[in-house]
Every structure is written in C-alpha cells, then in structure tokens.
Enzyme design. Structure first.
Site, PDB file in Angstrom:
ATOM      1  N   CYS B  35       0.826  -1.208   0.000  1.00 44.68           N
ATOM      2  CA  CYS B  35       0.000   0.000   0.000  1.00 44.68           C
ATOM      3  C   CYS B  35       0.854   1.249   0.000  1.00 44.68           C
ATOM      4  CB  CYS B  35      -0.981  -0.001   1.160  1.00 44.68           C
ATOM      5  SG  CYS B  35      -0.323   0.649   2.684  1.00 44.68           S
ATOM      6  N   ASP B  37       3.076   2.505   2.452  1.00 47.03           N
ATOM      7  CA  ASP B  37       3.463   3.210   3.672  1.00 47.03           C
ATOM      8  C   ASP B  37       4.027   2.237   4.701  1.00 47.03           C
ATOM      9  OD1 ASP B  37       2.695   5.947   3.210  1.00 47.03           O
ATOM     10  OD2 ASP B  37       0.621   5.268   3.271  1.00 47.03           O
ATOM     11  N   CYS B  60       4.102   8.688   1.919  1.00 54.36           N
ATOM     12  CA  CYS B  60       3.778   9.975   1.313  1.00 54.36           C
ATOM     13  C   CYS B  60       3.948  11.107   2.326  1.00 54.36           C
ATOM     14  CB  CYS B  60       2.360   9.944   0.784  1.00 54.36           C
ATOM     15  SG  CYS B  60       1.158   9.521   2.039  1.00 54.36           S
ATOM     16  N   CYS B 104      -3.036   7.283   7.106  1.00 57.00           N
ATOM     17  CA  CYS B 104      -1.660   7.602   7.505  1.00 57.00           C
ATOM     18  C   CYS B 104      -1.593   7.869   9.010  1.00 57.00           C
ATOM     19  CB  CYS B 104      -1.148   8.829   6.761  1.00 57.00           C
ATOM     20  SG  CYS B 104      -1.023   8.580   4.981  1.00 57.00           S
TER      21      CYS B 104
END
Lengths: 394, 133
Positions: B35, B37, B60, B104
C-alpha cells in the site's frame, strides 16, 4: 519554476491564445446561424478542420471535434463495437496499459458481452506485432492500441499494427493523445482507421479534442441533439477552442523536427543523470519513447514525498505512486510492465518540452539525486535493503 | 487550495525526531510496501516515561507528517497517556488530513501501539496495570 509535467498538460502557445481571443472577441457567432456573423464562425470552424486534417494526412470530412481525448476514445470504441455487434463480431483487442478512457470503456463492453483481450506490453512497454496477429480471431471487430503511452512514453509500432489490422479486415483505433504534435503520424501511411487526440497536450486549449474516423467507417454519436459535426456530435461547437487547437497543432507540426532533436537530447541527458542514482531503473524502452518523456523508479522511497520536495525546489513533476492517485494501487501502467508494488510506489515522471534549458536539466538531475538520498535516509525500507534484511529489486 | 494544511507541510518538510534509537526498548513497525506506507517507531522508556522517540517512514507526505507529529505528541509523556493516543488526535494536531489520507494517521497510532507492545514483551511490564494507577 521548471515545468516538467507536459504529459499532464501543456502551456498554451501565444499563437493559440491570440487565435482564441480573436475568435471570442470578433467571431463569436453560432456556426449554425445563417446570417453572415454566424457564417463567419462556420468558416473559421471549417478552416480549423482543414488544418487538423492536413496535419495528420486525413480529409477534412474525416475530422470530428470533441471535448477532448476521453470523449474521442469513448466514441470511437463504442462505434466500432456497434459495428462489430451488428456483424456478430464481439471480440476486441487492446493493451494492458491503455488510458482509462479506453480501459473503462472496454470494461463496460465486457459487461455487455464483448470478449476483451489485453495484449502484454512487456518490460519495455511495447506491444509485439506478432502477438497481436496471433490474438486476432474471426470475430475480432476492433484493435485499439495507444500510439504513445501517457506515463512511460513508449511509442508503439503503429504502422505495423495497422498493417496487420488491414490484412485481417479489423478496424484499428489508436489513442494518440500523447503522440499528436510530438511525433509524426499520418493516418494513411500508418493504416489508422480511427484516432483520438486532445489539444491541451500540444499547447492548445483544454476542453477541445478531435476524433479522426476514416470515411468508410460508420460513427455513432455519443451526444444526441443538433446536427453539428455532420450529426455525429451534437452541441454548439467550441469555435474559439477549435480554432486555437488547429493553430497550435500546425505550429507543433512545423516545429517538430527541431523539437524532436533538441528535446530528446535533453531527455537522454536526464536519463543518463538519473541512472547514476543507485538502485533505480528507467521505465519503458530507453529509445522508443516520446522526445520529452523520462520515467524512473527509485527503490526505497515513495513518489508523493518525492514530488512534494521537488515542488519545494521549483520542479513540477508527476508520479505513479498510489499515494498520488488516492487509491491503494500504484499506476496500472507500471504494474503492466512488471514493476512490483514495492518499486512502483517510488516512480517519477518528468515530461519536458523545449522550454526546459540545459541548466534546468542539470538542476533537475541534482535535485532528484538530493531528494532521493534524503528520503532514503529515513526510510525503513531502504534501511532493510542496505542491511541485507530485504533484497534489492532494482 | 493546497493539498495539505500548513502544519502537515511543516512536519513533512522538517520532520521532528527522525532517525533511530540504538538502545531503544520498544520498537514497532507497521504498514506494508504493497500500500506504500511503512512506519517504524523507536521508543526509549524510563520510569514509565517516554524519554526519547524516533521514527523512520517510507511513505507519502502525510505519512511522514503523521509520524513526526505522533512523536511530538508522545515525547516526555507517561506510558499510560501514550497508550491512549488516537489517530484522530494526530490528525487534529496536524489541522486535519484529506479523507483518503486518514489511514496515515491510523498507521502512526498503530506504530506507537506496536512499539509499546514490544516494550511490554521485552520488559515483562504490564502496561494495562500502569493505566489503572
């Protein structure tokens, strides 16, 4: 600012802006009106059609103006499918890394009973003509393969593909949105039956595109209404945009030899510079690609962070990372050429044009190196790679 | 409108507490490369207080900013308080995240929880009991 995202959109040329302004200010009549003010607009519209036709070796009556590339793709494919259905031919061949305007239209047709074959584009991002020929069946009604890929810029063997399609009596559509105005295309020499293009990719305005359809092929309208575009695309024509698009295209064709030489030289320098980054790889064939397209994967980092930090350095670029798309999957193009998720997330596309100077190229190389290095510095993935806990892919 | 708030961009551009703690007594890694992360948290806990915290993140802008903000929120805090840190608190401290980036902040919460679990395993301390106190 260094603009390196010309594959997303281009800056309008001064000539295109002047044309657009002039038509908006002076010749704003409705081309369907019979009085002289309307007929002047009609003249401008038909003049633009001639210019566009001449730029790709078509006849003016074979050009239909649309709202852009996506509409043109949709209309071409749906029309070819209708012809196929009528003749009991319900098989369509395309490639795995087409634009979503093509892929989603094909998915819709699949639900309606069409069989779709997506050709492998291999590690170099190229369709193999013999594989296309082997995939053609008695009930194949359409082959739709893009002329140049929007992410990795690889240029398909369009002429050969067209030849094979002619030989087997199959319609050939090409999404040439990235190609028109950047590489030579001639619908007659390249055996193309249908072609989609979008003006904002060659320094024309947004919201304007065109579809070339060979005069022997029956086109169906997507939008019903008035008799504009010979009954194939209802709605009052965007005359200022169309006029500007035609002028931008002629300008691009005119500049092409010089553009192609100077921009591909800069592209090659960028590629050579970025290759120096350890554990990186170019995406797509190194030579058979658009003059301005550079696309890399860097192991151990994520693309969105890279873009944000490059933006801070004044460089506008793009990535196929999932984080930039709002989905969990990275770009379908990178997956199609065999990049695994791990490295596809760390991709960078720089699409340059003639406005980028040699100094800009060096600055971009230095900046990318610096940012990749910085992000790797606190990436747990990079740590695992350097400590041997994870194997390098690139 | 900008993609991220000024706070997110500040923490992304100047991440706090980046790096590794060599003698950490709680380490947690969450996320996966699929994905896009991965977060790794290093905790140095002494007398039930998070004396030091460092992070490493592959991800990100919002993933990096979430990690950075999360470390700021827990540094110097008692374990009992750190345990209650939620992703919502991280996102709020960053003046919000776009909807599709909320995961996140979830990752930041999970990384800290995972590091606390590791601490519990290493030291045999019952953190839940600590909360009662």
């Amino acid at each position: 600012m260094i603009y390196a995202d010309n594959a997303a959109t281009t800056k309008m040329s001064d000539k295109a802006i002047d044309t657009m302004m002039k038509v908006m200010k002076e010749d704003w009549g409705n081309p369907s009106s019979l009085y002289s003010h309307g007929q002047k607009a009609k003249e401008i519209l038909e003049e633009a059609r001639k210019k566009v036709a001449s730029a790709i070796g078509a006849e003016p009556r074979e050009i239909y103006f649309t709202s852009g590339g996506s509409e043109a793709d949709n209309q071409a494919i749906m029309s070819a499918a209708a012809i196929g259905r009528k003749n009991g031919k319900m098989h369509i061949i395309s490639s795995a890394f087409e634009h979503h305007a093509v892929l989603h239209t094909l998915e819709k047709l699949e639900k309606e009973g069409f069989e779709i074959t997506l050709l492998d584009v291999h590690e170099n991002g190229l369709v193999v003509p013999s594989e296309l020929e082997a995939a053609i069946k008695d009930n194949t009604c359409l082959v739709t393969i893009m002329a140049a890929n929007n992410e990795i810029g690889t240029i398909q063997p369009v002429r050969e593909i067209g030849e094979i399609c002619r030989k087997h009596g199959v319609l050939f559509h090409t999404d040439a949105v990235q190609a028109i105005g950047h590489i030579p295309i001639n619908v007659v020499l390249d055996n193309i039956d249908m072609l989609s293009s979008s003006a904002h990719k060659f320094h024309g305005p947004k919201g304007v595109g065109f579809l070339y359809v060979k005069k022997t092929v029956r086109l169906n309208p997507l939008i019903e209404g008035g008799a504009q575009e010979r009954g194939k695309r209802a709605g009052t024509e965007n005359v200022p945009g169309i006029a500007a698009a035609a002028d931008a295209l002629l300008e691009a064709i005119d500049k092409m030899p010089e553009y192609s030489y100077s921009v591909s030289k800069k592209r090659d320098r960028l590629i050579a510079g970025l290759k120096e980054i350890p554990h990186s790889a170019i995406n797509g064939d190194e030579k058979k690609r658009l003059p301005g397209n550079v696309n890399f994967c860097f192991e151990g980092i994520e693309g969105e962070s890279l873009l944000l930090l490059l933006d801070d350095k004044g460089i506008q670029a793009s990535s196929g990372s999932a984080c930039t798309s709002g989905s969990l999957d990275p770009s379908h193009v990178l997956l199609a050429i065999g990049r695994v998720h791990d490295v596809a997330h760390g991709s960078l596309r720089l699409s340059i044009d003639e406005d980028v100077s040699d100094d800009d190229v060096e600055y971009m190389i230095d900046s990318v190196k610096e940012v990749v290095d910085y992000l790797r510095g606190f990436s747990p993935v990079w740590r695992d790679l350097t400590e041997g806990k994870r194997e390098y892919i690139l | 409108m900008a993609l991220y708030s000024d706070k997110v961009m500040d923490h992304f551009r100047n991440p706090r507490n980046v790096g590794v703690i060599e003698d950490a007594n709680g380490i947690g890694e969450v996320g996966n490369v699929m994905c896009g992360d991965i977060m790794k948290m290093y905790l140095k806990i002494e007398d039930d207080i998070v004396k030091d915290v460092k992070f490493e993140t592959f991800g990100c802008g919002s993933a990096i900013a979430s990690s950075s903000m999360a470390t700021e929120l827990i540094k110097g805090k008692p374990v009992s308080e750190v345990m209650k840190l939620t992703n919502k608190a991280v996102a709020e401290a960053l003046d919000g995240l776009p909807d599709y980036k909320m995961h996140c902040s979830v990752l930041a919460e999970e990384a800290i929880q995972s590091a606390l679990e590791d601490y519990k395993k290493r030291t045999g301390k019952n953190i839940e009991e600590a909360i009662e106190v």
